[in-house]
Scaffold this motif. Structure first.
Motif, PDB file in Angstrom:
ATOM      1  N   VAL A  41       0.859  -1.183   0.000  1.00 36.37           N
ATOM      2  CA  VAL A  41       0.000   0.000   0.000  1.00 36.37           C
ATOM      3  C   VAL A  41       0.898   1.236   0.000  1.00 36.37           C
ATOM      4  O   VAL A  41       1.611   1.490   0.972  1.00 36.37           O
ATOM      5  CB  VAL A  41      -0.931   0.017   1.222  1.00 36.37           C
ATOM      6  CG1 VAL A  41      -1.876   1.215   1.157  1.00 36.37           C
ATOM      7  CG2 VAL A  41      -1.720  -1.284   1.324  1.00 36.37           C
ATOM      8  N   VAL A  42       0.868   1.986  -1.093  1.00 40.21           N
ATOM      9  CA  VAL A  42       1.734   3.152  -1.252  1.00 40.21           C
ATOM     10  C   VAL A  42       0.988   4.405  -0.812  1.00 40.21           C
ATOM     11  O   VAL A  42      -0.117   4.667  -1.291  1.00 40.21           O
ATOM     12  CB  VAL A  42       2.183   3.300  -2.722  1.00 40.21           C
ATOM     13  CG1 VAL A  42       3.072   4.527  -2.897  1.00 40.21           C
ATOM     14  CG2 VAL A  42       2.910   2.039  -3.191  1.00 40.21           C
ATOM     15  N   PRO A  43       1.569   5.206   0.097  1.00 40.94           N
ATOM     16  CA  PRO A  43       0.905   6.450   0.499  1.00 40.94           C
ATOM     17  C   PRO A  43       0.796   7.414  -0.682  1.00 40.94           C
ATOM     18  O   PRO A  43       1.669   7.448  -1.552  1.00 40.94           O
ATOM     19  CB  PRO A  43       1.833   7.023   1.575  1.00 40.94           C
ATOM     20  CG  PRO A  43       2.731   5.903   1.973  1.00 40.94           C
ATOM     21  CD  PRO A  43       2.846   5.003   0.795  1.00 40.94           C
ATOM     22  N   THR A  44      -0.243   8.192  -0.699  1.00 41.71           N
ATOM     23  CA  THR A  44      -0.429   9.194  -1.740  1.00 41.71           C
ATOM     24  C   THR A  44       0.130  10.533  -1.269  1.00 41.71           C
ATOM     25  O   THR A  44      -0.180  10.988  -0.173  1.00 41.71           O
ATOM     26  CB  THR A  44      -1.920   9.343  -2.082  1.00 41.71           C
ATOM     27  OG1 THR A  44      -2.403   8.098  -2.601  1.00 41.71           O
ATOM     28  CG2 THR A  44      -2.144  10.428  -3.118  1.00 41.71           C
ATOM     29  N   GLY A  45       0.964  11.137  -2.113  1.00 43.56           N
ATOM     30  CA  GLY A  45       1.487  12.460  -1.804  1.00 43.56           C
ATOM     31  C   GLY A  45       2.691  12.485  -0.893  1.00 43.56           C
ATOM     32  O   GLY A  45       3.088  13.556  -0.421  1.00 43.56           O
ATOM     33  N   LYS A  46       3.306  11.332  -0.632  1.00 44.36           N
ATOM     34  CA  LYS A  46       4.519  11.280   0.176  1.00 44.36           C
ATOM     35  C   LYS A  46       5.696  10.845  -0.709  1.00 44.36           C
ATOM     36  O   LYS A  46       5.490  10.248  -1.762  1.00 44.36           O
ATOM     37  CB  LYS A  46       4.345  10.313   1.352  1.00 44.36           C
ATOM     38  CG  LYS A  46       3.302  10.774   2.361  1.00 44.36           C
ATOM     39  CD  LYS A  46       3.197   9.822   3.542  1.00 44.36           C
ATOM     40  CE  LYS A  46       2.143  10.311   4.532  1.00 44.36           C
ATOM     41  NZ  LYS A  46       2.000   9.400   5.694  1.00 44.36           N
ATOM     42  N   PRO A  47       6.929  11.136  -0.308  1.00 42.84           N
ATOM     43  CA  PRO A  47       8.085  10.772  -1.138  1.00 42.84           C
ATOM     44  C   PRO A  47       8.118   9.281  -1.455  1.00 42.84           C
ATOM     45  O   PRO A  47       7.876   8.442  -0.586  1.00 42.84           O
ATOM     46  CB  PRO A  47       9.278  11.175  -0.263  1.00 42.84           C
ATOM     47  CG  PRO A  47       8.753  12.263   0.619  1.00 42.84           C
ATOM     48  CD  PRO A  47       7.326  11.878   0.909  1.00 42.84           C
ATOM     49  N   VAL A  48       8.408   8.960  -2.709  1.00 44.65           N
ATOM     50  CA  VAL A  48       8.503   7.574  -3.155  1.00 44.65           C
ATOM     51  C   VAL A  48       9.978   7.180  -3.190  1.00 44.65           C
ATOM     52  O   VAL A  48      10.776   7.831  -3.879  1.00 44.65           O
ATOM     53  CB  VAL A  48       7.884   7.397  -4.556  1.00 44.65           C
ATOM     54  CG1 VAL A  48       8.036   5.956  -5.029  1.00 44.65           C
ATOM     55  CG2 VAL A  48       6.416   7.800  -4.536  1.00 44.65           C
ATOM     56  N   PRO A  49      10.389   6.140  -2.467  1.00 45.42           N
ATOM     57  CA  PRO A  49      11.813   5.765  -2.458  1.00 45.42           C
ATOM     58  C   PRO A  49      12.262   5.279  -3.831  1.00 45.42           C
ATOM     59  O   PRO A  49      11.539   4.548  -4.509  1.00 45.42           O
ATOM     60  CB  PRO A  49      11.873   4.634  -1.424  1.00 45.42           C
ATOM     61  CG  PRO A  49      10.479   4.074  -1.379  1.00 45.42           C
ATOM     62  CD  PRO A  49       9.578   5.242  -1.624  1.00 45.42           C
ATOM     63  N   ALA A  50      13.463   5.694  -4.236  1.00 44.90           N
ATOM     64  CA  ALA A  50      14.013   5.249  -5.515  1.00 44.90           C
ATOM     65  C   ALA A  50      14.327   3.758  -5.480  1.00 44.90           C
ATOM     66  O   ALA A  50      14.214   3.062  -6.491  1.00 44.90           O
ATOM     67  CB  ALA A  50      15.276   6.039  -5.845  1.00 44.90           C
ATOM     68  N   ARG A  51      14.715   3.283  -4.313  1.00 45.83           N
ATOM     69  CA  ARG A  51      14.929   1.854  -4.092  1.00 45.83           C
ATOM     70  C   ARG A  51      14.650   1.555  -2.627  1.00 45.83           C
ATOM     71  O   ARG A  51      14.623   2.466  -1.792  1.00 45.83           O
ATOM     72  CB  ARG A  51      16.346   1.408  -4.472  1.00 45.83           C
ATOM     73  CG  ARG A  51      17.440   2.002  -3.601  1.00 45.83           C
ATOM     74  CD  ARG A  51      18.821   1.521  -4.014  1.00 45.83           C
ATOM     75  NE  ARG A  51      18.985   0.090  -3.842  1.00 45.83           N
ATOM     76  CZ  ARG A  51      19.383  -0.473  -2.685  1.00 45.83           C
ATOM     77  NH1 ARG A  51      19.626   0.265  -1.610  1.00 45.83           N
ATOM     78  NH2 ARG A  51      19.537  -1.776  -2.598  1.00 45.83           N
TER      79      ARG A  51
END
Length: 271
Positions: free
Chosen positions: A140-150
């Motif tokens: 589950v990916v949060p919306t509007g928060k930084p997405v890790p490159a890895r």
């Protein structure tokens, strides 16, 4: 076991860009294929009555129009990540379609979607419904928060439950690729979860995982876990969900409910 297929929920809600970026990065890190499933029939809308039929037909028409832009975005992300990608359009309802596809994928990526547009509201209950209904793990990916490159640092929220055990076993391929893994236990009752956490860290080390154990002797897990995720700098949080009944969580509140509503980082969950 390794991750070879990452399944992505494709839809025109506000979380799509974030979860696409995460899924593409995960596919790149694990060497997996990325498969996007786009459904035309709206979630949670019954096929009953003429008025509803007219409404549904309008939503389907809009879904077909929006697909063009989303598919182009997907293809661009796949090319940039250098992974193999497949886009599949299904004439069906999203939860049922993804549930059918999960069996043939190693992990499924969805979003925590806050209420806003119609598309956001239609997707809002998908994470918990999918995680409960499927036989595989869900991120589950949060919306509007930084997405890790890895995924470099992973926090495992642990207690000796069947659900937590499933989540950890499903997550082993990701844990093995991480630079550092922390097993977190929180003492909420008289049960000695600390000893179990130490055993888990030792078990993970036999799989080549760089794991340490941290025990918090007192506190509420729903508060401690997001605090520790931030302090540790976690790119991913692994946990089992609904160790007690969903009804009990709805009435009494619980860790699952609070973290699904506002994940501090992407959640790797299983039931």
């Amino acid at each position: 076991m390794s991750i070879r297929t990452v399944l992505l929920h494709a839809a025109p809600d506000s979380g799509f860009s974030d979860r696409l970026a995460f899924a593409a990065g995960l596919a790149r890190q694990t060497g997996a294929n990325l498969k996007a499933v786009y459904t035309l029939y709206p979630a949670g809308v019954p096929r009953v009555g003429r008025a509803l039929s007219i409404y549904v037909n309008e939503l389907v028409r809009e879904a077909k129009e929006k697909e063009v832009t989303l598919k182009a975005q997907f293809e661009a992300a796949v090319a940039e990540a250098g992974v193999n990608g497949v886009w599949q359009t299904i004439e069906g309802e999203v939860t049922a379609a993804l549930r059918d596809e999960v069996t043939f994928a190693d992990v499924t990526v969805v979003s925590e979607t806050r209420y806003g547009t119609v598309d956001d509201e239609l997707a809002a209950t998908l994470p918990e419904h999918l995680a409960l209904a499927c036989n595989g793990p869900v991120i589950v990916v949060p919306t509007g928060k930084p997405v890790p490159a890895r995924i470099g640092r992973v926090l495992v929220a642990w207690k000796p439950s069947r659900e937590a055990g499933h989540a950890v076993r499903f997550a082993l391929p990701v844990l093995a690729l991480a630079d550092q893994v922390e097993v977190l236990t929180v003492e909420e009752s008289k049960t000695d979860v600390s000893a179990s956490g130490a055993k888990l860290a030792a078990y993970l080390s036999t799989h080549g995982v760089n794991a340490t154990h941290r025990h918090v002797p007192e506190g509420q897990a729903g508060v401690v876990i997001p605090q520790e995720a931030q302090k540790f700098g976690a790119d991913l949080l692994v946990m089992g969900i609904y160790s007690r009944s969903r009804l009990a969580e709805m009435i009494l509140g619980g860790v699952t409910a609070s973290l699904l509503v506002d994940p501090p980082v992407p959640l790797f969950v299983a039931h």
